[in-house]
Every structure is written in structure tokens, then in C-alpha cells.
Motif scaffolding. Structure first.
Motif, PDB file in Angstrom:
ATOM      1  N   ASP A 119     -12.499  10.203 -28.921  1.00 26.92           N
ATOM      2  CA  ASP A 119     -11.753   9.404 -29.904  1.00 26.92           C
ATOM      3  C   ASP A 119     -12.122   7.930 -29.801  1.00 26.92           C
ATOM      4  N   LEU A 120     -12.271   7.438 -28.581  1.00 26.46           N
ATOM      5  CA  LEU A 120     -12.605   6.036 -28.357  1.00 26.46           C
ATOM      6  C   LEU A 120     -13.981   5.696 -28.935  1.00 26.46           C
ATOM      7  N   LEU A 121     -14.945   6.565 -28.713  1.00 27.41           N
ATOM      8  CA  LEU A 121     -16.294   6.322 -29.219  1.00 27.41           C
ATOM      9  C   LEU A 121     -16.313   6.299 -30.750  1.00 27.41           C
ATOM     10  N   LEU A 122     -15.631   7.247 -31.356  1.00 23.74           N
ATOM     11  CA  LEU A 122     -15.567   7.287 -32.822  1.00 23.74           C
ATOM     12  C   LEU A 122     -14.862   6.053 -33.378  1.00 23.74           C
ATOM     13  N   GLU A 123     -13.856   5.598 -32.674  1.00 27.53           N
ATOM     14  CA  GLU A 123     -13.117   4.408 -33.100  1.00 27.53           C
ATOM     15  C   GLU A 123     -14.033   3.179 -33.133  1.00 27.53           C
ATOM     16  N   HIS A 124     -15.024   3.155 -32.223  1.00 27.98           N
ATOM     17  CA  HIS A 124     -15.953   2.018 -32.163  1.00 27.98           C
ATOM     18  C   HIS A 124     -17.281   2.318 -32.863  1.00 27.98           C
ATOM     19  N   TYR A 176     -11.488   7.059 -13.680  1.00 27.15           N
ATOM     20  CA  TYR A 176     -12.588   6.111 -13.487  1.00 27.15           C
ATOM     21  C   TYR A 176     -13.720   6.378 -14.496  1.00 27.15           C
ATOM     22  N   TRP A 177     -14.054   7.650 -14.733  1.00 27.50           N
ATOM     23  CA  TRP A 177     -15.101   8.023 -15.699  1.00 27.50           C
ATOM     24  C   TRP A 177     -14.757   7.473 -17.092  1.00 27.50           C
ATOM     25  N   PHE A 178     -13.508   7.639 -17.508  1.00 29.31           N
ATOM     26  CA  PHE A 178     -13.080   7.129 -18.804  1.00 29.31           C
ATOM     27  C   PHE A 178     -12.991   5.608 -18.806  1.00 29.31           C
ATOM     28  N   GLY A 179     -12.553   5.029 -17.698  1.00 29.08           N
ATOM     29  CA  GLY A 179     -12.305   3.587 -17.626  1.00 29.08           C
ATOM     30  C   GLY A 179     -13.552   2.752 -17.846  1.00 29.08           C
ATOM     31  N   ILE A 180     -14.705   3.217 -17.357  1.00 24.20           N
ATOM     32  CA  ILE A 180     -15.946   2.460 -17.527  1.00 24.20           C
ATOM     33  C   ILE A 180     -16.277   2.300 -19.014  1.00 24.20           C
ATOM     34  N   THR A 181     -16.258   3.399 -19.743  1.00 23.16           N
ATOM     35  CA  THR A 181     -16.555   3.338 -21.177  1.00 23.16           C
ATOM     36  C   THR A 181     -15.528   2.485 -21.906  1.00 23.16           C
ATOM     37  N   ASN A 182     -14.289   2.620 -21.545  1.00 19.09           N
ATOM     38  CA  ASN A 182     -13.213   1.878 -22.197  1.00 19.09           C
ATOM     39  C   ASN A 182     -13.406   0.374 -22.058  1.00 19.09           C
ATOM     40  N   VAL A 183     -13.711  -0.101 -20.838  1.00 15.58           N
ATOM     41  CA  VAL A 183     -13.834  -1.537 -20.618  1.00 15.58           C
ATOM     42  C   VAL A 183     -15.119  -2.085 -21.247  1.00 15.58           C
ATOM     43  N   VAL A 184     -16.193  -1.299 -21.245  1.00 15.81           N
ATOM     44  CA  VAL A 184     -17.455  -1.757 -21.842  1.00 15.81           C
ATOM     45  C   VAL A 184     -17.320  -1.894 -23.355  1.00 15.81           C
TER      46      VAL A 184
END
Length: 554
Positions: A536-541, A441-449
Motif C-alpha cells: 500500500d505504501l509503495l502504491l501511495e508513492h 524493521y523491514w517495513f521501517g526502512i522503506t517507510n523512512v526512505v
């Protein structure tokens, strides 16, 4: 011998030559004087610009938002010499009533006996004021000395109403805070009441306790000041009389200067100019028990006068703002950042949760629909990991998942945002079961936003917000729509100064220290995996990476 005709011609030529020489000499002298006058004027402008209005040049460097003046631009607010501008003080009653309050704005009162959210209204009481009693301080004292926390004053009708809760005071099922606020028409409606919440009980005079609370910091003795300040002169003026005199003259800061037998009264912007200067002054002597370091320093005190740039907050017009999402994993400080955003922008924030505890704490946008467009941002923890389609951009708040999980578990157990519990609860099987379901859930919020808003999102780390609230709030406000928050740099600096004096607010839980690791290896492996994926997700964006502390052992 020369003829008479030639003699006359020579005389005329000589006189003409003399006139030419005289005129030339006068023109040369006039040119020289003009040049000297121009030089003096330039020197005067240069001197005025180089003089600091409040603190020494070593304390007040130019901020990034301050634009340098052009050399040929006259100073619109010339610096005045100290000695030539002092005024006599006024001998005031040392037992003058003083009340420290927060201005909540103007509202229409709910009639007593009306149903409020289907419940019996909170008890209210009306104070009977005499015709001669028009000072709102009397209303404050009457309410706050009888355990009420809210005071509403109508000067035209000489009415004073006290209450302990907003619910039943300015809101009911049909008329919520925003409508009540709008109906008051900024206190122009005859039936509107100016509402104040208590910061502390009223007192007579300046107590030692209030001196400690209101001491902002210390600064070097100002050599000059501008026209928005006044200097009061009296032999051996006391700190108490200095504060009372500044309050009487409606200044928000008092600076007793015993070295000059004087007292300086000022507003926040004239004294500090930038919030960075204010921070430096506050940090010069942040230990309020220590004496000043040198005879060139003086103390700075906050008066009880309400800074017009700090309060009150306001609602936007219906649908004025396109709903902006304030998303976070719960326990990440969402309510605290709402407080900071409200003070920094002067606009209420909203939520999808209708939390009465938050509403009663002063966040009056809590009950507005998330699509109303009357608040600056709308809080949502995205439990179903779906974002409502009416949101156009997002502020994403991220906190270390271990700390956030602990904080949210405490909130659930105490059922409020500031409560604390015994640390042994984190050893229980109940906490183990709770924590094991959190990583995805912690990861999912950032991912969807990030995938929904792409570039229309600003990422804020809770840890950075704690470390440097001013810097992070600048980033957030710069991200928000300029047509909503405004572009006036001076106004923004003033509001940041207000925020700097109220960083904690009513909803920041005290930090927790554990002498054991409450997370077992299984839960820790799950969280650590999601931390790496999140980075990794943050750097990708193209967002800053997670703070290093996320990767350290708990």
C-alpha cells in the motif's frame, strides 16, 4: 534567285540553329547522367546502411537507445566486404604465457613496515626482474604462481610487487585507497604502480579448461565487418591460434570461423553493438558442452586482453557527488548490487560500515566517509531508521523479507557475505528469536526512505534484479545524476557488456533451498501484515507494487 546577302544570312541562321540543337542535346545528356549518378550514390549509401556489421539482421534489432540515421547522412564507419579485407595470421608459440587479471588501476604503494589500521601489514614480496624483462605478464606469473592474489607493476622502474591483501598494500591509516589512487595521477607519477588482481592463474597456451571458461556463446557467421575489426586468413586455422593472434593484436574477442578458414578479432562494441545483442548471442548456446546447431554458426571467445571500457574503476574528485543513499534491509543483496553499480558506472561505491572483508574483495570505497562525495552511492541499512541529512536522493533495494532474513542470519553466523551453514540451524530457538524482531524493521526502512526523499528515490526489487539485471541497471543509472555517470550511450552500452560477463561478482551468496518452513505462524503473520502495508505504501508513492511472490506461501 537569292542575292548573295540573303544566301549568307540563311547560312548563318542554319549554323546557329545547329549549334543550339547540339548544345541542347549535350545538356540533356549531362542531366540524365547526373540523375543516374545521384541514384547510384543513394543506392550505395542505402546498401551500406542496410548491411549489418557483425551479426545477421534477425539477431540484431535496433535498440531503444540507438538513434536512426537520417537518409542523407553518410555512414561514418562504412561496412567492409569480408573477402577483400582479410590479413594473414602470425604463427605464434602455442605455449605463450597467458594471464587473466582484473585491472584495479594505479596506486602509490605503502612502504613496507608502515602501520596499517593499527595492524602489522600484510606480507608483500618484491620480484627481481631482469633489465630485459619488461612484460607485465612475467610479473603476474611470478606473483600468482606463488599464491599471491595481487600484482603491482611499474614499467618505468621495472619493479614488480606481490601481495595477498589490499590492506597494507596500497592503504594505511593516513592514506586510504582514494588518496593513494589520486596520488598516482593515473599512472603518470614515476612511483605509481599499476595494480592487478588475479582472476585465474597464468597458463602457457590455451588449455581446454580456459576454452570452456572463455567461451561467451555463438553467433551466425558475420558477412561483413567494420574498421574496428580485423579478419585473419589461414587454411585450417585452429581455435587456439585464433585466440593467440587476437590477443597479440590487443582485441578482446576472438571468433574462429573454420567455414571461411578465417579468424575474426574484435572489441565488444563492434561485435555486439548493444548489450541486448550480446545477451542473445550468449543465450544461443549457453550450454558449453553442446555442439553448434548448424554449419552457419561459430563460437565467440573472450581473450585475456583487458577491455579498456571495463576496468579500472575510478574515484570521483572530493565532494564531486552529492551523497546518494543505497538503502536496504540487510540480506537483500546490497553488496551484490554495489558490484553491479560499480561495473555499470565505472565508479566505486561506498559504505558506512568499514567492512574489511568487503574492502579486501575489491570495493575500495568502503573506508571513505559517507559524506566525502567520492563514490557513486553509499550503502546504509539504517539501523536506527534515521537518514543522515547530507543525502539528497536514494536507491532503495527491496527483497522478500523471508529470503532476506534467512540470508542475513547466515551472514551473521558465518561472519562473511558468501558463507553457507547447515539448514537445521533454522529450526533452532536462536533463529526464532532473531526472526521475530525483523518485520517492523523491514517495513521501517522503506517507510523512512519514501517519506524522506519522496520523488527522489528509485525502487529496485531484488527478484527483478536477478531476473533481468540489465533492465534494472538501466533504470538505476538513468536515475543517477547524468553529470556524474555521463550521457554517452556507447560508453554505457560497453560497460553493460562488461557487467553482463561479470553478473555474480565476489559477493553473491548461492541460492538456498529448504524443504521445510522455518517461520512459525506467529512470525509469518507479522511478516504478512507488513508485506500488505508495504505494498500500500509503495502504491501511495507511485512506485510499482511488490512482486506477486511476496504474497505466496513460502
Amino acid at each position: 534567285m537569292l542575292s548573295n546577302k540573303k544566301k549568307c544570312s540563311l547560312i548563318i541562321a542554319a549554323m546557329a540553329l545547329l549549334l543550339i540543337l547540339t548544345f541542347s542535346s549535350k545538356m540533356e545528356r549531362r542531366t540524365t547522367l547526373s540523375a543516374l549518378q545521384e541514384t547510384n550514390d543513394i543506392d550505395k549509401v542505402s546498401t551500406a546502411k542496410q548491411a549489418t556489421s557483425t551479426i545477421s539482421t534477425t539477431e540484431k534489432p535496433m535498440s531503444k537507445s540507438t538513434k536512426p540515421k537520417q537518409p542523407d547522412t553518410p555512414d561514418p564507419d562504412p561496412v567492409l566486404e569480408w573477402e577483400s579485407q582479410t590479413q594473414p595470421t602470425t604463427k605464434l608459440d602455442p605455449y605463450t604465457l597467458r594471464c587473466k587479471v582484473r585491472d584495479m588501476g594505479c596506486f602509490i604503494m605503502v612502504q613496507q613496515g608502515q602501520s596499517v589500521f593499527g595492524k602489522i601489514p600484510a606480507e608483500t614480496s618484491e620480484v627481481k626482474l631482469q633489465k630485459t624483462q619488461t612484460a607485465k605478464e612475467i610479473c603476474f606469473d611470478s606473483c600468482f604462481s606463488n599464491s599471491y592474489t595481487l600484482s603491482a607493476f611499474n614499467a618505468a622502474q621495472k619493479r614488480c610487487i606481490c601481495s595477498t591483501r589490499f590492506e597494507g598494500f596500497i592503504s594505511n591509516k593516513r592514506t586510504r585507497a582514494a588518496e593513494s589512487y589520486g596520488a598516482a595521477q593515473k599512472c603518470k607519477a614515476p612511483s605509481s604502480f599499476h595494480v592487478y588482481s588475479k582472476i585465474r592463474d597464468c597458463e602457457k597456451g590455451v588449455s581446454g579448461h580456459s576454452l570452456q571458461q572463455d567461451r561467451v556463446g555463438c553467433m551466425l557467421i558475420p558477412e561483413r565487418f567494420n574498421r574496428k575489426m580485423i579478419a585473419l586468413s589461414e587454411f585450417q586455422i585452429s581455435i587456439e591460434q585464433c585466440i593467440l593472434n587476437c590477443e597479440m593484436r590487443q582485441f578482446t574477442y576472438a571468433v574462429p570461423i573454420p567455414q571461411k578458414s578465417a579468424c575474426l578479432c574484435s572489441d565488444s562494441y563492434s561485435l555486439f553493438e548493444t548489450v541486448d545483442n550480446m545477451t542473445r548471442i550468449m543465450s544461443r548456446c549457453n550450454d558449453k558442452t553442446k555442439k553448434l546447431k548448424s554449419d552457419k554458426e561459430v563460437e565467440v571467445f573472450r581473450t585475456t586482453v583487458i577491455d579498456e571500457h571495463c576496468d579500472p574503476l575510478r574515484f570521483l574528485l572530493p565532494r564531486q557527488n552529492k551523497p546518494i543513499l543505497l538503502a536496504s534491509y540487510y540480506g537483500s543483496g546490497n553488496t551484490w548490487i554495489r558490484h553491479l553499480i560499480e561495473v555499470a558506472t565505472g565508479i566505486y561505491t561506498g559504505s558506512v560500515y568499514n567492512d574489511i572483508y568487503i574492502y579486501e574483495g575489491g570495493m575500495l570505497g568502503e573506508y571513505l566517509p559517507d559524506f566525502a562525495g567520492r563514490t557513486i552511492v553509499v550503502k546504509d541499512h539504517l539501523f536506527k531508521l534515521k537518514i543522515p541529512p547530507h543525502h539528497t536522493m536514494a536507491v532503495l533495494l527491496i527483497r522478500n523479507p523471508y529470503d532476506a532474513t534467512l540470508a542475513e542470519f547466515v551472514r551473521k553466523k558465518t561472519r562473511n557475505h558468501t558463507g553457507v551453514i547447515d539448514n537445521d540451524i533454522f529450526r533452532s530457538p536462536e533463529f526464532k528469536r532473531y526472526a521475530s524482531n525483523r518485520p517492523d524493521y523491514w517495513f521501517g526502512i522503506t517507510n523512512v526512505v519514501l517519506k524522506t526523499f519522496m520523488e527522489k528515490v528509485v525502487v529496485v526489487y531484488f527478484e527483478d534484479l536477478v531476473k533481468n539485471s540489465i533492465k534494472e541497471m538501466r533504470r538505476i543509472v538513468e536515475f543517477l545524476p547524468e553529470e556524474i555517470v555521463g550521457s554517452d550511450e556507447e560508453s554505457f552500452e560497453r560497460r553493460l557488456m562488461c557487467m553482463n560477463l561479470d553478473l555474480v561478482g565476489n559477493f553473491k551468496r548461492p541460492p538456498r533451498k529448504l524443504n521445510f518452513d522455518p517461520f512459525d505462524a506467529f512470525i509469518r503473520n507479522k511478516f504478512d501484515k507488513k508485506i500488505r502495508e508495504m505494498d500500500d505504501l509503495l502504491l501511495e508513492h507511485n512506485h510499482p507494487p511488490l512482486p506477486d511472490s511476496y504474497f505466496l506461501p513460502y
